[in-house]
Motif scaffolding. Structure first.
Motif, PDB file in Angstrom:
ATOM      1  N   LEU A 236       0.834  -1.206   0.000  1.00  0.00           N
ATOM      2  CA  LEU A 236       0.000   0.000   0.000  1.00  0.00           C
ATOM      3  C   LEU A 236       0.867   1.254   0.000  1.00  0.00           C
ATOM      4  O   LEU A 236       0.586   2.220  -0.737  1.00  0.00           O
ATOM      5  N   MET A 237       1.913   1.252   0.808  1.00  0.00           N
ATOM      6  CA  MET A 237       2.795   2.419   0.858  1.00  0.00           C
ATOM      7  C   MET A 237       3.525   2.613  -0.462  1.00  0.00           C
ATOM      8  O   MET A 237       3.748   3.749  -0.906  1.00  0.00           O
ATOM      9  N   ARG A 238       3.913   1.519  -1.111  1.00  0.00           N
ATOM     10  CA  ARG A 238       4.554   1.641  -2.425  1.00  0.00           C
ATOM     11  C   ARG A 238       3.641   2.330  -3.425  1.00  0.00           C
ATOM     12  O   ARG A 238       4.048   3.255  -4.125  1.00  0.00           O
ATOM     13  N   MET A 239       2.386   1.896  -3.456  1.00  0.00           N
ATOM     14  CA  MET A 239       1.448   2.495  -4.402  1.00  0.00           C
ATOM     15  C   MET A 239       1.176   3.957  -4.082  1.00  0.00           C
ATOM     16  O   MET A 239       1.084   4.805  -4.976  1.00  0.00           O
ATOM     17  N   LEU A 240       1.063   4.272  -2.793  1.00  0.00           N
ATOM     18  CA  LEU A 240       0.821   5.658  -2.412  1.00  0.00           C
ATOM     19  C   LEU A 240       2.019   6.541  -2.750  1.00  0.00           C
ATOM     20  O   LEU A 240       1.857   7.693  -3.191  1.00  0.00           O
ATOM     21  N   SER A 241       3.216   6.019  -2.559  1.00  0.00           N
ATOM     22  CA  SER A 241       4.412   6.814  -2.860  1.00  0.00           C
ATOM     23  C   SER A 241       4.539   7.088  -4.354  1.00  0.00           C
ATOM     24  O   SER A 241       5.069   8.122  -4.763  1.00  0.00           O
ATOM     25  N   CYS A 242       4.038   6.148  -5.159  1.00  0.00           N
ATOM     26  CA  CYS A 242       4.109   6.311  -6.610  1.00  0.00           C
ATOM     27  C   CYS A 242       2.930   7.074  -7.174  1.00  0.00           C
ATOM     28  O   CYS A 242       2.978   7.542  -8.320  1.00  0.00           O
ATOM     29  N   GLY A 243       1.845   7.148  -6.408  1.00  0.00           N
ATOM     30  CA  GLY A 243       0.646   7.772  -6.915  1.00  0.00           C
ATOM     31  C   GLY A 243      -0.058   6.937  -7.972  1.00  0.00           C
ATOM     32  O   GLY A 243      -0.765   7.473  -8.830  1.00  0.00           O
ATOM     33  N   VAL A 244       0.152   5.611  -7.919  1.00  0.00           N
ATOM     34  CA  VAL A 244      -0.462   4.705  -8.904  1.00  0.00           C
ATOM     35  C   VAL A 244      -1.296   3.675  -8.140  1.00  0.00           C
ATOM     36  O   VAL A 244      -0.775   2.639  -7.705  1.00  0.00           O
ATOM     37  N   PRO A 245      -2.597   3.935  -7.952  1.00  0.00           N
ATOM     38  CA  PRO A 245      -3.433   2.987  -7.214  1.00  0.00           C
ATOM     39  C   PRO A 245      -3.717   1.726  -8.019  1.00  0.00           C
ATOM     40  O   PRO A 245      -4.020   1.780  -9.210  1.00  0.00           O
ATOM     41  N   GLU A 246      -3.581   0.591  -7.364  1.00  0.00           N
ATOM     42  CA  GLU A 246      -3.835  -0.700  -7.995  1.00  0.00           C
ATOM     43  C   GLU A 246      -4.516  -1.618  -6.988  1.00  0.00           C
ATOM     44  O   GLU A 246      -4.647  -1.279  -5.806  1.00  0.00           O
ATOM     45  N   LEU A 247      -4.933  -2.789  -7.472  1.00  0.00           N
ATOM     46  CA  LEU A 247      -5.381  -3.861  -6.610  1.00  0.00           C
ATOM     47  C   LEU A 247      -4.339  -4.967  -6.650  1.00  0.00           C
ATOM     48  O   LEU A 247      -4.003  -5.471  -7.720  1.00  0.00           O
ATOM     49  N   LYS A 248      -3.805  -5.340  -5.486  1.00  0.00           N
ATOM     50  CA  LYS A 248      -2.829  -6.409  -5.394  1.00  0.00           C
ATOM     51  C   LYS A 248      -3.390  -7.551  -4.551  1.00  0.00           C
ATOM     52  O   LYS A 248      -4.001  -7.304  -3.501  1.00  0.00           O
ATOM     53  N   ASN A 249      -3.184  -8.762  -4.988  1.00  0.00           N
ATOM     54  CA  ASN A 249      -3.579  -9.939  -4.221  1.00  0.00           C
ATOM     55  C   ASN A 249      -2.335 -10.524  -3.562  1.00  0.00           C
ATOM     56  O   ASN A 249      -1.551 -11.231  -4.201  1.00  0.00           O
ATOM     57  N   GLU A 250      -2.136 -10.216  -2.302  1.00  0.00           N
ATOM     58  CA  GLU A 250      -0.999 -10.751  -1.550  1.00  0.00           C
ATOM     59  C   GLU A 250      -1.297 -12.153  -1.037  1.00  0.00           C
ATOM     60  O   GLU A 250      -0.383 -12.949  -0.818  1.00  0.00           O
ATOM     61  N   TYR A 251      -2.567 -12.485  -0.900  1.00  0.00           N
ATOM     62  CA  TYR A 251      -2.981 -13.745  -0.282  1.00  0.00           C
ATOM     63  C   TYR A 251      -3.233 -14.811  -1.350  1.00  0.00           C
ATOM     64  O   TYR A 251      -4.269 -15.477  -1.348  1.00  0.00           O
ATOM     65  N   VAL A 252      -2.262 -14.989  -2.234  1.00  0.00           N
ATOM     66  CA  VAL A 252      -2.454 -15.864  -3.393  1.00  0.00           C
ATOM     67  C   VAL A 252      -2.594 -17.336  -3.005  1.00  0.00           C
ATOM     68  O   VAL A 252      -3.146 -18.126  -3.770  1.00  0.00           O
ATOM     69  N   ARG A 253      -2.125 -17.711  -1.835  1.00  0.00           N
ATOM     70  CA  ARG A 253      -2.233 -19.112  -1.436  1.00  0.00           C
ATOM     71  C   ARG A 253      -3.679 -19.502  -1.108  1.00  0.00           C
ATOM     72  O   ARG A 253      -3.991 -20.696  -1.016  1.00  0.00           O
ATOM     73  N   ALA A 254      -4.559 -18.517  -0.917  1.00  0.00           N
ATOM     74  CA  ALA A 254      -5.945 -18.826  -0.570  1.00  0.00           C
ATOM     75  C   ALA A 254      -6.967 -18.122  -1.452  1.00  0.00           C
ATOM     76  O   ALA A 254      -8.118 -18.541  -1.501  1.00  0.00           O
ATOM     77  N   VAL A 255      -6.545 -17.073  -2.150  1.00  0.00           N
ATOM     78  CA  VAL A 255      -7.491 -16.243  -2.903  1.00  0.00           C
ATOM     79  C   VAL A 255      -7.160 -16.267  -4.387  1.00  0.00           C
ATOM     80  O   VAL A 255      -6.024 -15.993  -4.783  1.00  0.00           O
ATOM     81  N   ARG A 256      -8.163 -16.580  -5.186  1.00  0.00           N
ATOM     82  CA  ARG A 256      -8.023 -16.527  -6.634  1.00  0.00           C
ATOM     83  C   ARG A 256      -8.684 -15.265  -7.175  1.00  0.00           C
ATOM     84  O   ARG A 256      -9.530 -14.666  -6.511  1.00  0.00           O
ATOM     85  N   THR A 257      -8.334 -14.919  -8.374  1.00  0.00           N
ATOM     86  CA  THR A 257      -8.914 -13.721  -8.976  1.00  0.00           C
ATOM     87  C   THR A 257     -10.416 -13.838  -9.090  1.00  0.00           C
ATOM     88  O   THR A 257     -11.166 -12.906  -8.775  1.00  0.00           O
ATOM     89  N   GLU A 258     -10.896 -15.010  -9.525  1.00  0.00           N
ATOM     90  CA  GLU A 258     -12.326 -15.186  -9.799  1.00  0.00           C
ATOM     91  C   GLU A 258     -13.114 -15.694  -8.593  1.00  0.00           C
ATOM     92  O   GLU A 258     -14.346 -15.801  -8.648  1.00  0.00           O
ATOM     93  N   GLY A 259     -12.452 -16.062  -7.505  1.00  0.00           N
ATOM     94  CA  GLY A 259     -13.150 -16.504  -6.320  1.00  0.00           C
ATOM     95  C   GLY A 259     -13.505 -17.976  -6.343  1.00  0.00           C
ATOM     96  O   GLY A 259     -12.914 -18.775  -7.065  1.00  0.00           O
ATOM     97  N   ASN A 260     -14.502 -18.328  -5.571  1.00  0.00           N
ATOM     98  CA  ASN A 260     -14.948 -19.716  -5.426  1.00  0.00           C
ATOM     99  C   ASN A 260     -16.286 -19.880  -6.145  1.00  0.00           C
ATOM    100  O   ASN A 260     -17.335 -19.485  -5.601  1.00  0.00           O
ATOM    101  N   PRO A 261     -16.300 -20.442  -7.342  1.00  0.00           N
ATOM    102  CA  PRO A 261     -17.550 -20.526  -8.107  1.00  0.00           C
ATOM    103  C   PRO A 261     -18.652 -21.302  -7.404  1.00  0.00           C
ATOM    104  O   PRO A 261     -19.832 -20.930  -7.496  1.00  0.00           O
ATOM    105  N   ALA A 262     -18.299 -22.369  -6.695  1.00  0.00           N
ATOM    106  CA  ALA A 262     -19.316 -23.160  -6.007  1.00  0.00           C
ATOM    107  C   ALA A 262     -19.987 -22.340  -4.901  1.00  0.00           C
ATOM    108  O   ALA A 262     -21.218 -22.351  -4.753  1.00  0.00           O
TER     109      ALA A 262
END
Length: 367
Positions: A236-262
């Motif tokens: 979050l601090m990196r993005m704020l320092s750059c002024g480039v807001p993004e969405l980052k998924n740090e929790y890749v071991r449990a969270v997928r981009t599309e979620g849980n379809p079931a």
């Protein structure tokens, strides 16, 4: 480090803290908000706030489902519990949440003779209904998208069994509408979000893409251990320092981009979005989940004509402001004196995921 690239270093706490300190000198004061009660407790338990530079304030948002259940809803639940035909089944935390009157809770109602039981899952409540055919068993379905699929599965099972003496009172809430309401409020003062990993495991990380896309706010879907939290703050601090807001998924071991379809399919099968009242946020358009008409026999709101009033906050309680990140728990005049976990005034001190309970347990200081 390039502004358009993520951190490449391993999750070494010392290196990341140095990086955060350097970024804080660039950004100046920033306010970051987590919107998950488990994050709130993890941040308090790990002492993360004490490790960060003074420019960074970590705030708790509307991430505790018990805390955001409004007083008016609790008042109406107490009235329902007074019906001798009814047995109320609920997760444990909700049993201690007060309504408009201090001291009035489901535990208090049980002491007065109401039938109230603590359960670990909605299926436990369904089994209670099977064991007590003479009673109407009402499960209080509280939570966000994390618990909604399990509640939906239980309603489908009740329908399959044709269990007529079981119903669910949906107090379920949707995260995105609440965050939009929070951001669009006049007193909003947050620079970035640590998004809830548990919710994102169901909805998918992309469910939070609206934060950078619609509001220009950086967002990180984060895990719950100390390294996860530290790395998420650094991102979050990196993005704020750059002024480039993004969405980052740090929790890749449990969270997928599309979620849980079931899980998403279960939610869509049983629930539809509806307007809902949130403690601290008021009426939120699309902020709740209502049980679809085809499952009306298992909808307690329809069965019992559940219609909460406005309710009222206990005098002096600032849970509503804490939920919005406007007030830190220690700044409430009742905190730690008139309001403690043993004798709570507001829900933020009741819940095991409440900001006030976390602050009291770990004796945080105001950011």
């Amino acid at each position: 480090m390039r502004c358009d690239s993520a951190f490449k270093e391993p999750k070494d706490a010392g290196l990341i803290l140095e990086k955060i300190a350097g970024l804080a000198r660039i950004t100046g004061p920033v306010r970051l908000m987590e919107v998950c009660g488990t994050h709130t407790m993890s941040i308090a338990r790990t002492g993360l706030k004490s490790l960060l530079p003074p420019e960074i304030s970590l705030l708790s948002g509307p991430g505790c489902p018990v805390c955001v259940t409004p007083a008016g809803a609790m008042d109406a639940i107490f009235s329902l519990a007074a019906d001798p035909r009814v047995l109320i089944a609920s997760y444990g935390d909700l049993l201690r949440v007060p309504g408009s009157e201090r001291g009035n809770s489901l535990f208090f109602q049980k002491a007065r003779g109401a039938r109230v039981e603590s359960v670990y899952s909605p299926m436990d409540a369904l089994r209670l209904a099977a064991g007590h055919p003479e009673l109407e068993v009402v499960f209080l379905g509280v939570g966000f998208e994390t618990t909604a699929p399990g509640t939906a599965a239980c309603i489908l099972e009740a329908a399959s069994q044709k269990r007529k003496n079981f119903s669910v009172l949906s107090l379920l809430k949707r995260t995105e509408p609440a965050l939009r309401s929070l951001i669009e409020a006049e007193d909003f003062r947050v620079n970035g979000f640590l998004c809830p990993g548990h919710v994102a495991a169901v909805t998918g990380a992309r469910a939070f893409s609206f934060l950078p896309e619609d509001y220009g706010l950086p967002a990180v879907v984060g895990g719950f251990d100390a390294a996860d939290l530290l790395y998420s703050v650094a991102e979050l601090m990196r993005m704020l320092s750059c002024g480039v807001p993004e969405l980052k998924n740090e929790y890749v071991r449990a969270v997928r981009t599309e979620g849980n379809p079931a899980a998403l399919g279960l939610m869509d099968r049983v629930f539809s979005p509806c307007d809902a009242d949130w403690r601290g946020l008021g009426a939120v358009s699309g902020g709740g989940l209502a049980i679809r008409g085809e499952f009306a026999p298992w909808d307690a709101a329809r069965k019992f004509g559940f219609s909460p009033g406005a309710g009222a906050e206990p005098p002096g309680c600032r849970c509503a402001q804490v939920i919005r990140g406007v007030t830190a728990p220690p700044d409430c005049p009742l905190f730690g004196s008139a309001c403690t976990p043993q004798d709570p005034v507001g829900p933020c001190m009741v819940s095991s995921e409440g900001a006030c309970a976390a602050a009291y347990r770990y004796r945080q200081v105001s950011p």
